[in-house]
Design a protein around this motif. Structure first.
Motif, PDB file in Angstrom:
ATOM      1  N   ASP A 158      53.509  49.187  39.807  1.00 40.09           N
ATOM      2  CA  ASP A 158      54.363  49.443  41.488  1.00 40.09           C
ATOM      3  C   ASP A 158      53.456  50.358  41.791  1.00 40.09           C
ATOM      4  O   ASP A 158      53.048  51.430  41.375  1.00 40.09           O
ATOM      5  CB  ASP A 158      55.276  48.928  40.569  1.00 40.09           C
ATOM      6  N   GLY A 159      53.120  50.752  43.260  1.00 39.67           N
ATOM      7  CA  GLY A 159      53.260  51.965  43.808  1.00 39.67           C
ATOM      8  C   GLY A 159      51.894  51.512  44.092  1.00 39.67           C
ATOM      9  O   GLY A 159      50.865  52.641  44.799  1.00 39.67           O
ATOM     10  N   ILE A 160      50.522  51.377  43.843  1.00 42.65           N
ATOM     11  CA  ILE A 160      49.397  50.878  43.388  1.00 42.65           C
ATOM     12  C   ILE A 160      48.906  50.050  45.173  1.00 42.65           C
ATOM     13  O   ILE A 160      50.142  48.720  45.399  1.00 42.65           O
ATOM     14  CB  ILE A 160      49.201  50.113  42.462  1.00 42.65           C
ATOM     15  N   GLN A 161      48.206  50.277  45.563  1.00 44.16           N
ATOM     16  CA  GLN A 161      48.129  49.325  47.106  1.00 44.16           C
ATOM     17  C   GLN A 161      47.761  48.350  47.079  1.00 44.16           C
ATOM     18  O   GLN A 161      46.663  47.885  46.110  1.00 44.16           O
ATOM     19  CB  GLN A 161      47.361  50.363  48.481  1.00 44.16           C
ATOM     20  N   GLY A 162      48.754  47.625  47.046  1.00 46.34           N
ATOM     21  CA  GLY A 162      48.281  45.833  47.156  1.00 46.34           C
ATOM     22  C   GLY A 162      48.852  45.201  45.993  1.00 46.34           C
ATOM     23  O   GLY A 162      48.359  44.182  45.416  1.00 46.34           O
ATOM     24  N   GLY A 163      49.502  46.237  44.956  1.00 43.53           N
ATOM     25  CA  GLY A 163      49.904  45.595  44.132  1.00 43.53           C
ATOM     26  C   GLY A 163      51.110  46.240  43.967  1.00 43.53           C
ATOM     27  O   GLY A 163      52.118  46.954  45.086  1.00 43.53           O
ATOM     28  N   SER A 164      52.480  45.408  43.004  1.00 42.29           N
ATOM     29  CA  SER A 164      54.190  45.442  43.222  1.00 42.29           C
ATOM     30  C   SER A 164      54.823  45.124  41.614  1.00 42.29           C
ATOM     31  O   SER A 164      53.995  44.745  40.742  1.00 42.29           O
ATOM     32  CB  SER A 164      54.283  44.306  44.363  1.00 42.29           C
ATOM     33  N   SER A 165      55.616  44.965  41.904  1.00 39.77           N
ATOM     34  CA  SER A 165      56.340  44.908  39.920  1.00 39.77           C
ATOM     35  C   SER A 165      55.938  43.819  39.694  1.00 39.77           C
ATOM     36  O   SER A 165      56.140  42.969  38.313  1.00 39.77           O
ATOM     37  CB  SER A 165      57.345  45.038  40.424  1.00 39.77           C
TER      38      SER A 165
END
Length: 420
Positions: A158-165
């Motif tokens: 979460d918070g990384i570009q391209g990523g989520s929870s």
């Protein structure tokens, strides 16, 4: 009784027992099955059912199921039922994606295996050391794995570009190999749609075109498992723990140790299957992407009668039907109705030969319904297309249930010292 008669009595198969199929007979069965599929392709016009793309897709879909089934085989040959394969695959997808994103795909593969091993080790502690029911432990691990990976995703992705929870960023792919010249020739031969020849070319072409290196590793694990479990002293001791742990203990085998090793390896193989899903199949981790493949792998293992080769056939069958659904949808699954109807006709004659008249009548009735369904329709409903792989798995398991033989002590509680 003379010595020669006694020897003959030991060597001769028991009355009504099953004889092993010789290699020529197996090859003849494979050739007949391929000819039948080719005939169905020509009649239905569904040329994609044996295409290079179909075989490639089937292989990619079968590998994670086969790895889960192989993991189940290791555990159950040591006497531990591993319902937790699904959860171990989930751990493999998350740890594989997390490490793969940070340090590359092969490190991700290693961490996926380690994640599955953690789940397997936990299952071993609960079932072997504390004697908890194997089914209860497996279900608990499946639930725990989902909760743990969801919690970790909140911090890792979460918070990384391209990523989520619920998903990871894109992971770098593992190299794929194609045999130049041969792949193109087989592709051209398959597209001519000749009887049998094009089907064989499509199957071989799918095995030499764009195959991931991790797929090659997964395929090699099948004969490696057979050799280790059936051709080494280590494998003999491990399998003895699944057949009669008390007898094994009296011969000096550390039953707990072998069960721990088997279940940990089982988790590692399931974790490898999860890593394959995240790194090779999709290139990304997504919550829920295992989709019950751990349970299907367990079904493939049962279909294969707790043997590596049979398990691989079961995984291949599910991967094939799943790939049919994804590539050709209603048209391909509609063609499979004809194939299934013909197979049931063959089953009718076989059951009549064995004097199983009730089963023959039921098979004939179902075959007639399938023929009617096929000739009166052009395609099948979308709901049936989605369910086709699961229906196929259930049908195959139900038809093969009479020949199955699980390890005698599989799932049976064992406490150290019982053999003394």
């Amino acid at each position: 009784m003379s010595t020669s008669k006694a020897t003959a009595a030991r060597v001769a198969p028991a009355k009504g027992g099953r004889r092993k199929l010789s290699l020529p007979v197996i090859l003849l069965i494979i050739a007949g099955a391929l000819a039948l599929v080719s005939m169905v392709r020509l009649i239905s016009g569904a040329n994609d059912i044996t295409s290079v793309g179909q075989v490639r897709g089937a292989l990619a879909l079968a590998v994670p199921i086969g790895l889960a089934g192989l993991g189940g085989l290791w555990a159950e040959r040591a006497g531990v039922v591993n319902i937790g394969l699904e959860g171990m695959m989930v751990l493999g997808t998350w740890f594989g994606a997390w490490a793969g994103f940070h340090w590359g795909p092969w490190v991700g593969v290693l961490f996926g295996i380690l994640g599955g091993c953690l789940g397997g080790l936990l299952h071993a502690v609960i079932t072997v050391t504390f004697g908890v029911n194997h089914i209860v432990s497996g279900v608990a691990i499946n639930i725990l794995a989902v909760g743990v990976t969801r919690y970790l995703s909140n911090f890792a992705f979460d918070g990384i570009q391209g990523g989520s929870s619920k998903q990871s960023p894109r992971i770098d792919p593992i190299d794929r190999i194609t045999i130049p010249g041969l792949a193109d020739w087989l592709q051209d031969l398959q597209q001519r749609h000749w009887f049998l020849i094009s089907d064989l070319a499509g199957i071989l072409g799918g095995l030499v075109t764009g195959v991931s290196l991790l797929t090659v590793v997964a395929l090699l694990l099948i004969p490696a498992t057979w050799w280790i479990l059936w051709r080494t002293p280590f494998g003999l001791r491990l399998r003895s723990c699944g057949e009669s742990p008390v007898a094994a203990e009296t011969l000096g085998v550390n039953v707990y140790k072998y069960k721990y090793i088997a279940v940990t390896i089982s988790g590692g193989l399931a974790g490898l299957g999860g890593a394959f899903l995240a790194i090779v199949a999709t290139g990304i981790y997504q919550e829920g992407q295992t989709g019950g493949r751990g349970y299907i792998g367990l079904a493939a293992m049962i279909f294969g009668n707790w043997m590596p080769g049979g398990m691989a056939l079961g995984a291949g069958l599910f991967g094939f039907t799943d790939s049919l659904k994804l590539r050709g949808g209603a048209e391909n699954v509609h063609a499979m109705l004809l194939l299934l109807a013909i197979l049931l006709v063959i089953a009718v004659f076989w059951q009549l030969y064995r004097k199983k008249y009730v089963a023959a009548v039921i098979s004939a009735a179902v075959s007639a319904l399938l023929f009617t369904w096929y000739f009166l329709t052009d395609q099948v409903p979308s709901q049936f297309v989605d369910a086709a792989p699961y229906v196929t798995t259930l049908l195959v398991l139900s038809l093969s249930a009479q020949r199955l033989r699980m390890p005698k002590a599989d799932g049976v509680p064992y406490r150290k010292g019982e053999g003394k």
